[in-house]
Design an enzyme around this catalytic site. Structure first.
Site, short mmCIF file in Angstrom:
data_model
loop_
_atom_site.label_atom_id
_atom_site.label_comp_id
_atom_site.label_asym_id
_atom_site.label_seq_id
_atom_site.Cartn_x
_atom_site.Cartn_y
_atom_site.Cartn_z
N ARG A 272 9.40 34.29 72.12
CA ARG A 272 10.84 34.18 71.86
C ARG A 272 11.59 34.97 72.92
NH1 ARG A 272 14.26 36.54 66.70
NH2 ARG A 272 14.47 38.32 68.09
N TYR B 193 22.06 41.30 68.83
CA TYR B 193 20.82 41.08 68.10
C TYR B 193 19.65 40.73 69.04
CZ TYR B 193 17.17 38.67 65.68
OH TYR B 193 15.93 38.31 65.25
N ASP C 210 16.56 32.55 69.19
CA ASP C 210 17.20 32.74 67.88
C ASP C 210 18.69 32.98 68.08
OD1 ASP C 210 17.91 33.38 65.31
OD2 ASP C 210 16.31 34.85 65.00
N HIS D 80 20.72 33.31 65.47
CA HIS D 80 21.06 34.21 64.36
C HIS D 80 22.39 33.83 63.71
CE1 HIS D 80 19.95 38.23 62.54
NE2 HIS D 80 18.78 37.67 62.77
N GLU E 36 16.65 28.46 66.94
CA GLU E 36 16.61 28.91 65.54
C GLU E 36 18.00 29.30 65.03
OE1 GLU E 36 14.03 32.28 65.07
OE2 GLU E 36 14.87 32.77 63.13
N GLU F 13 15.27 31.37 57.46
CA GLU F 13 14.75 32.69 57.09
C GLU F 13 15.56 33.31 55.95
OE1 GLU F 13 15.01 34.58 60.94
OE2 GLU F 13 16.77 35.72 60.35
N ARG G 42 11.77 27.92 58.23
CA ARG G 42 11.60 29.34 58.61
C ARG G 42 11.43 30.29 57.43
NH1 ARG G 42 10.26 32.17 61.83
NH2 ARG G 42 12.02 33.47 62.45
N GLU H 228 5.56 33.40 63.27
CA GLU H 228 6.18 34.53 63.94
C GLU H 228 5.35 35.79 63.67
OE1 GLU H 228 10.02 35.56 62.37
OE2 GLU H 228 10.62 36.61 64.19
N TRP I 182 26.32 38.06 61.95
CA TRP I 182 25.42 38.88 62.78
C TRP I 182 24.09 38.16 63.04
CZ3 TRP I 182 20.59 41.21 61.69
CH2 TRP I 182 20.09 42.01 62.77
O1 KDG Z 1 16.04 41.51 58.30
C1 KDG Z 1 16.56 40.65 59.25
C2 KDG Z 1 15.45 40.14 60.13
O2 KDG Z 1 14.43 39.63 59.33
C3 KDG Z 1 15.91 39.07 61.07
O3 KDG Z 1 16.97 39.57 61.84
C4 KDG Z 1 14.77 38.68 62.00
O4 KDG Z 1 15.96 36.76 62.70
C5 KDG Z 1 14.92 37.34 62.60
C6 KDG Z 1 13.70 36.69 63.09
O5 KDG Z 1 13.82 35.54 63.49
O6 KDG Z 1 12.65 37.30 63.05
MG MG Z 2 15.58 34.65 63.00
#
Ligand code: KDG
Ligand code: MG
Length: 412
Positions: A147, A159, A220, A222, A246, A272, A293, A349, A412
């Site tokens: 990644r 992030y 990612d 996010h 992602e 996720e 995810r 992951e 975020w």
């Molecule tokens: O607790 C938040 C994390 O799990 C997240 O920010 C991690 O986005 C993430 C990832 O893809 O691992």
């Molecule tokens: Mg993620």
């Protein structure tokens, strides 16, 4: 096999983890991960005050029935706290059942469908030299899929970038990004969509030029883009052949992905922060994603995540189970058993935990040449050292949050 004891263990070796430990009248134990990053104690209270009293005296072998009982009898269904608590019970019961059978859990799930699980790690850097260095370090560790996250010019902190402190603390070996920071308030990060959209394609072009066309690359977002912005990003990254893009849009809106999908062939991964199959109903049926995810820890355990993945398999959608450091080794082990058994495994992951965490959670899973394997120990293959766990009491920690230049709070 009657559940005789249920303990909720909170420990903070490198970060906070919540673990449920069930013990049966015949002395078998099972572990389940209930860690919800930044909101850990909510799950502790849910388990201790509302679930543990219901478990004592129940038949540990009735996994599906216990799942349905906990889910439906609460009336207030779904949500990350509820589903993490249900997941912990579910995984602990699978651990017990597999130990009783004398088999690793993946055998009870149908046996191995492959010899190992391809895993991806997190390379990151503020700039390209730092990023290239991080990619090389991951390759040295054996990672075959990586990644890519970088800083964006003009933004102080965003992030996915490993801090130098984390790097040094882990002696350059375990150098994963740990976003939750200990302290009484969340850290503030900054965000600018236009700068990000301009910058990211240049990063992937540079990475492809440096590392060639074959290395699977992931990214990612996010949850920070609107549908049309995500569509533009997906399109602009097409020349760099991503394994996936992602969480390109906020996860609450399943329909957002329709517009993204209409504009790009870059594969999409999401989920996720999802916790039930209903969060996937539309995006799976309409084939708006390529990878699921969700984690075992946050999506109702092995029982429920398997249902999500079986549903996804009808649409050629594969697994991409969430595995950051806030999934404990217990949650990771459960994911590996599931990933080894299902047919539609995609990628896992894998952020390596710190050494203290590995001392608390003794694991049987293995890492070899880019592939994970859950090991052959009966159960899920993780035991918790309570003496070690007791050395590290809970410490308040929060995930950061974002503000735009004008002060507006952003995803975020
Ligand atoms: O607790 C938040 C994390 O799990 C997240 O920010 C991690 O986005 C993430 C990832 O893809 O691992
Ligand atoms: Mg993620």
């Amino acid at each position: 096999m009657i559940i005789d004891r249920a303990e909720v263990i909170v420990t903070s070796p490198d970060r906070n983890f919540v673990t449920l430990k069930l013990t049966t009248d015949d002395g078998l134990t099972g572990l389940g991960d209930a860690t919800l990053n930044g909101r850990e104690l909510a799950v502790v209270a849910y388990l201790r005050d509302h679930v543990v009293p219901l478990l004592l005296g129940r038949d540990a072998g009735r996994i599906e029935d216990t799942w349905q009982f906990l889910y439906r009898s609460a009336y207030w269904r779904r949500g990350p706290v509820t589903m993490a608590a249900v997941a912990a019970v579910d995984v602990a019961l699978w651990d017990i059942k597999a130990k009783a059978a004398g088999m690793p859990l993946y055998q009870l799930l149908g046996g191995a469908s492959r010899t190992g699980l391809l895993a991806y790690g997190h390379a990151s850097g503020q700039d390209l030299p730092e990023l290239f260095d991080s990619v090389r370090k991951h390759q040295e560790l054996g990672y075959k899929a990586i990644r890519i996250q970088t800083g964006v010019p003009g933004l102080k902190s965003i992030y996915g970038i490993a801090s130098n402190a984390t790097f040094e603390a882990n002696a350059g070996v375990r150098y994963d990004h740990e976003p939750a920071q200990r302290g009484p308030q969340p850290a503030e990060e900054d965000w600018d969509t236009r700068s990000y959209l301009r910058h990211v394609p240049t990063v992937f072009e540079a990475v492809r030029n440096e590392f060639g066309p074959a290395l699977p690359l992931l990214h990612d977002v996010h949850h920070r883009l609107s549908p049309i912005q995500a569509a533009r990003l997906g399109k602009s990254l097409e020349p760099y052949d991503l394994f996936w893009l992602e969480d390109c849009t906020p996860a609450e809106n399943q329909e957002a992905l329709r517009l993204v999908r209409q504009h790009t062939t870059t594969p999409l991964a999401i989920g996720e922060v999802f916790n039930t199959v209903w969060d996937y109903q539309q995006i799976v049926r309409e084939q708006l994603i390529d990878y699921v995810r969700s984690s075992v820890t946050h999506a109702g355990g092995v029982t429920h995540l398997k249902k999500i993945l079986d549903y996804a398999s009808q649409y050629q959608i594969k697994s991409g189970i969430h595995g950051p450091t806030d999934i404990s080794p217990v949650g990771m082990a459960a994911a590996l058993h599931l990933g080894l058994a299902i047919h539609n495994f995609g990628i896992q992951e894998y952020m390596m935990h710190g050494e203290r965490t590995d001392q608390v959670f003794r694991q049987s899973f293995t890492w070899s040449d880019g592939f994970l394997h859950p090991g052959e120990r009966p159960g899920i293959g993780v035991e918790l050292d309570t003496d070690e766990a007791g050395k590290y009491p809970y410490l308040q920690a929060y995930l950061p949050y974002n503000r735009l230049a004008d002060g507006t709070v952003h995803d975020w």
